[in-house]
Write an enzyme that holds these catalytic residues in place. Structure first.
Site, PDB file in Angstrom:
ATOM      1  N   SER A  73       0.982  -1.096   0.239  1.00 42.73           N
ATOM      2  CA  SER A  73      -0.280  -0.084  -0.311  1.00 42.73           C
ATOM      3  C   SER A  73       0.703   0.843  -0.111  1.00 42.73           C
ATOM      4  O   SER A  73       1.793   1.744   0.795  1.00 42.73           O
ATOM      5  CB  SER A  73      -1.011  -0.121   0.940  1.00 42.73           C
ATOM      6  OG  SER A  73      -1.544  -0.689   1.574  1.00 42.73           O
TER       7      SER A  73
ATOM      8  N   CYS B 134       2.817   2.325  -2.374  1.00 39.63           N
ATOM      9  CA  CYS B 134       4.004   2.068  -3.172  1.00 39.63           C
ATOM     10  C   CYS B 134       4.508   2.241  -4.954  1.00 39.63           C
ATOM     11  O   CYS B 134       4.960   1.439  -5.089  1.00 39.63           O
ATOM     12  CB  CYS B 134       4.673   0.951  -2.701  1.00 39.63           C
ATOM     13  SG  CYS B 134       5.028   0.451  -0.925  1.00 39.63           S
TER      14      CYS B 134
HETATM   15  P1  GDP Z   1      -0.784   2.221  -3.694  1.00 42.67           P
HETATM   16  O1  GDP Z   1      -0.888   2.378  -2.445  1.00 42.67           O
HETATM   17  O2  GDP Z   1       0.170   1.415  -4.337  1.00 42.67           O
HETATM   18  O3  GDP Z   1      -1.637   2.651  -5.320  1.00 42.67           O
HETATM   19  O4  GDP Z   1       0.017   3.881  -4.416  1.00 42.67           O
HETATM   20  P2  GDP Z   1      -0.137   4.997  -5.596  1.00 42.67           P
HETATM   21  O5  GDP Z   1       0.419   4.612  -6.659  1.00 42.67           O
HETATM   22  O6  GDP Z   1      -0.711   5.122  -4.894  1.00 42.67           O
HETATM   23  O7  GDP Z   1       1.309   5.808  -4.924  1.00 42.67           O
HETATM   24  C1  GDP Z   1       1.081   6.338  -3.367  1.00 42.67           C
HETATM   25  C2  GDP Z   1       2.453   7.208  -3.489  1.00 42.67           C
HETATM   26  O8  GDP Z   1       3.754   7.350  -3.871  1.00 42.67           O
HETATM   27  C3  GDP Z   1       2.286   8.844  -4.148  1.00 42.67           C
HETATM   28  O9  GDP Z   1       2.016   9.271  -2.988  1.00 42.67           O
HETATM   29  C4  GDP Z   1       2.771   8.365  -5.323  1.00 42.67           C
HETATM   30  O10 GDP Z   1       3.021   9.973  -5.650  1.00 42.67           O
HETATM   31  C5  GDP Z   1       4.116   8.134  -5.334  1.00 42.67           C
HETATM   32  N1  GDP Z   1       4.454   7.547  -6.421  1.00 42.67           N
HETATM   33  C6  GDP Z   1       4.204   6.277  -7.257  1.00 42.67           C
HETATM   34  N2  GDP Z   1       4.595   6.119  -8.088  1.00 42.67           N
HETATM   35  C7  GDP Z   1       6.349   6.327  -7.414  1.00 42.67           C
HETATM   36  C8  GDP Z   1       7.479   6.377  -8.209  1.00 42.67           C
HETATM   37  O11 GDP Z   1       7.334   6.068  -9.571  1.00 42.67           O
HETATM   38  N3  GDP Z   1       8.708   7.534  -8.333  1.00 42.67           N
HETATM   39  C9  GDP Z   1       8.342   7.920  -6.967  1.00 42.67           C
HETATM   40  N4  GDP Z   1       9.101   8.360  -6.040  1.00 42.67           N
HETATM   41  N5  GDP Z   1       7.202   7.643  -5.774  1.00 42.67           N
HETATM   42  C10 GDP Z   1       6.332   7.181  -6.353  1.00 42.67           C
HETATM   43  P1  PGA Z   2      -3.835   0.734  -1.357  1.00 39.97           P
HETATM   44  O1  PGA Z   2      -5.566  -0.199   0.106  1.00 39.97           O
HETATM   45  O2  PGA Z   2      -3.215   1.106   0.086  1.00 39.97           O
HETATM   46  O3  PGA Z   2      -3.611  -0.665  -1.190  1.00 39.97           O
HETATM   47  O4  PGA Z   2      -4.693   1.669  -2.146  1.00 39.97           O
HETATM   48  C1  PGA Z   2      -6.010   0.474   0.159  1.00 39.97           C
HETATM   49  C2  PGA Z   2      -6.066   1.181   1.927  1.00 39.97           C
HETATM   50  O5  PGA Z   2      -7.113  -0.509   1.809  1.00 39.97           O
HETATM   51  O6  PGA Z   2      -6.023   1.043   3.046  1.00 39.97           O
END
Ligand code: GDP
Ligand code: PGA
Ligand code: MN
Length: 603
Positions: A269, A271
């Site tokens: 999450s 990432c």
């Molecule tokens: P999820 O929870 O796995 O869906 O993650 P998100 O796509 O919402 O990203 C979580 C955080 O990581 C956000 O603040 C993004 O801006 C940051 N982030 C996502 N992709 C990258 C990347 O390729 N490089 C960096 N440095 N940060 C990233």
């Molecule tokens: P995510 O999931 O952080 O992988 O987007 C949402 C949550 O359950 O907090």
């Protein structure tokens, strides 16, 4: 015994006997003022959002149509892993990575918490379906909740209401998901904008395909179709039935030659799943379309390939860091409205703002509902603040995103957030080695779960908080999945890390749209076109072997991001050994063999 009369209880739009008796049982326990069956209509959305505006939970946004701002109680902002339980009949089935309590004991405790917990409130019954409604065997569930915020969020995140109930017939199987915020109202007692309870339990009874959640209104704790059903309960179904329920985005990548590939990627999450799922490639001719940003259910098709379906209907994305530079497609999706924003900042002209959107306005209302100016010491938005928006309005959704057959996966990425050690990309030697990479995946903790941020922990397949059974058995299930298939039809497995840092702590790799270069290399590896270096940890490209045309980043940084450093990996070995020791005797022999050969190769 005289039946209790609760308005609405006898007006059910179904004849499903087990569903009706469960709804009655819950209503009699929780004592709501009335029972309402959610139908998923626009009218219901209008009615409930208006009610939430009246209650002070929602503020309508002037700048985005049909969209609302919400601020949670400051103690209810993320998943609560310490309060999350897998109550399997046998403790050994929960394993070393889950909290466990005897199911009867847990039910006794929670029954007392639920007793009268909906007093003064409406109990909503939400029939829902995870995955396409026209699936041959639709994956059904019913969430009972006393939270209007949950009902409207479920409107976005799931296929629910009348259209879902139509697939229940009179005896279909469904997952029972009970949720109460645990904040009964005495007659005359004023409500608060975000009612919740200090005591929280997020509990799963895997054998009964049942979820009981109490005390929290936060997404991952309260929208029970998401992590609770689609990962924790579904992972148990998948083990029993021979498929995979994973914490993965699904994207479609089309090459300049117009060849389409589907990639699934598991990152913990916060990432980078949502960002990768909606990536805008910086390399010419390549195109990305989105199928899902968080969860993939993968089953073998008749042709022996692994097909993935996204069970969700919406995106529940991390807001901070999202803007037109990093994730323009998410921005365009939320711009269309019909979205909910929780724990971001509110602008004076009725829009949302969060860190990462560029220059802040001179004044904001912070997620804590306080005045905020650019000199404030605190963040305007909680680091785990979220937008909730329908996939259907994402411009780059793949046309096949709702195909119940799913899409054939060519590559699986595992990734985490590591400042050191893990190269930008490494290809596994084969499926078993790829499972080893996944099983030993590590990442720094984030704000998506309550607790300290930035601590490196093992997060196998990015599923640490979501495996609904023993992690050792889960690893074996992954190994067995590979053995049950033709090796050449299996997806190829890669390990990625967008988050490696230089000495001065800056990210070595620019990430976001530039990650298309890494995707391209992976696809060309599958096609047998790209070169790589054989290292003790797998196949790693050099900077020459990646397409860096037009990349605006120092060459030394890219080289450092790609570096395999034997000393760093030697330091990793005791951590992996400690991890396997924690899982215990159920670690598959094949993974112990992988560890031994890694040690030997490292010397
Ligand atoms: P999820 O929870 O796995 O869906 O993650 P998100 O796509 O919402 O990203 C979580 C955080 O990581 C956000 O603040 C993004 O801006 C940051 N982030 C996502 N992709 C990258 C990347 O390729 N490089 C960096 N440095 N940060 C990233
Ligand atoms: P995510 O999931 O952080 O992988 O987007 C949402 C949550 O359950 O907090
Ligand atoms: Mn996400």
């Amino acid at each position: 015994m005289t039946a209790v009369t609760i308005p609405g209880l006898d007006h059910a739009p179904t004849n499903h006997a087990r569903l009706l008796s469960w709804v009655r049982e819950v209503a009699e326990l929780t004592c709501p003022d009335e029972v309402v069956w959610a139908d998923g209509s626009q009218d219901e959305w209008n009615r409930l959002t208006a009610k939430l505006v009246d209650a002070g939970t929602f503020v309508p946004l002037k700048k985005k149509p049909n969209s609302f701002w919400a601020a949670s109680d400051p103690t209810d902002v993320a998943r609560v892993e310490e309060r999350t339980f897998i109550c399997s009949v046998d403790e050994a089935d929960a394993g070393a990575t889950n909290n466990w309590m005897d199911p009867a004991e847990m039910k006794a405790i929670m029954t007392e918490l639920y007793r009268g917990s909906m007093r003064g409130r409406t109990m909503y019954v939400i029939p829902f379906c995870m995955g396409p409604l026209d699936a041959e065997k639709p994956m059904l569930g019913v969430e009972i909740t006393d939270s209007e915020y949950v009902v409207v969020s479920m409107h976005i995140m799931t296929r629910m209401g009348t259209k879902a109930l139509a697939r229940f017939g009179e005896d279909a199987e469904f997952v029972k998901a009970l949720h109460s915020i645990g904040a009964p109202l005495e007659p005359g007692q004023a409500d608060v904008p975000w009612p919740c309870n200090e005591t929280k339990y997020i509990t799963h009874f895997p054998e009964e395909r049942t979820i009981w959640s109490f005390g929290s209104g936060y997404g991952g704790n309260a929208l029970l179709g998401k992590k609770c059903y689609s990962l924790r309960i579904a992972s148990v179904m998948a083990r029993d039935e021979g498929w995979l329920a994973e914490h993965m985005l699904i994207l479609k990548l089309t090459s300049p030659e117009n060849k389409a590939y589907y990639v699934a990627a598991a990152f913990p999450s916060a990432c980078g799943k949502t960002n990768l799922a909606m990536l805008e490639p910086t390399i010419p001719g390549w195109k990305v379309e989105t199928l899902g940003d968080d969860i993939a259910w993968m089953r073998f098709g008749e042709d022996g390939r692994l097909y993935a379906v996204n069970p969700e209907n919406g995106f529940f994305g991390v807001a901070p860091g999202t803007d037109y530079h990093t994730n323009p497609n998410a921005m365009r999706t939320i711009e269309k409205g019909n979205s909910l924003f929780t724990n971001v900042a509110l602008t004076d002209d009725g829009d949302v703002w969060w860190e990462g959107m560029g220059e802040p306005p001179a004044h904001l209302t912070s997620w804590k509902k306080q005045d905020w100016t650019p000199d404030s010491d605190e963040l305007s938005s909680h680091p785990n603040s979220r937008y909730c928006t329908p996939i259907a309005q994402c411009d780059i959704k793949a046309p096949e995103w709702e195909d119940p057959k799913g899409v054939p996966i060519s590559a699986i990425f595992f990734g985490g957030r590591r400042a050191t050690t893990v190269p930008l990309i490494t290809q596994s030697r084969d499926w078993q080695h790829g499972v080893f990479m996944g099983a030993t995946l590590s990442s720094e903790t984030t704000a998506a779960a309550v607790g300290q941020v930035g601590v490196v922990r093992r997060d196998p397949m990015a599923m640490l908080p979501f495996i609904g059974y023993n992690a050792g058995d889960y690893f074996q299930h992954w190994i067995d999945t590979g053995k049950s298939a033709d090796a050449d039809k299996l997806p190829k497995i890669f390990y990625v890390n967008w988050f490696r840092r230089g000495e001065d702590k800056r990210f070595l790799w620019p990430g976001f749209g530039e990650n298309s270069r890494v995707l391209k290399w992976a696809i060309e590896r599958i096609e047998g076109k790209a070169a790589a270096q054989e290292t003790p940890i797998g196949h790693v490209p050099t900077a020459e072997e990646l397409d860096l045309t037009g990349l605006d980043a120092p060459r030394e940084d890219v080289e450092a991001a790609l570096e395999f450093n034997a000393d760093e990996w030697r330091a990793e070995i005791p951590l992996i050994e400690e991890w396997f020791a924690k899982i215990g005797e159920k670690v598959p022999t094949s993974l112990r063999d992988e560890l031994e050969s890694l040690k030997q190769r490292l010397g």
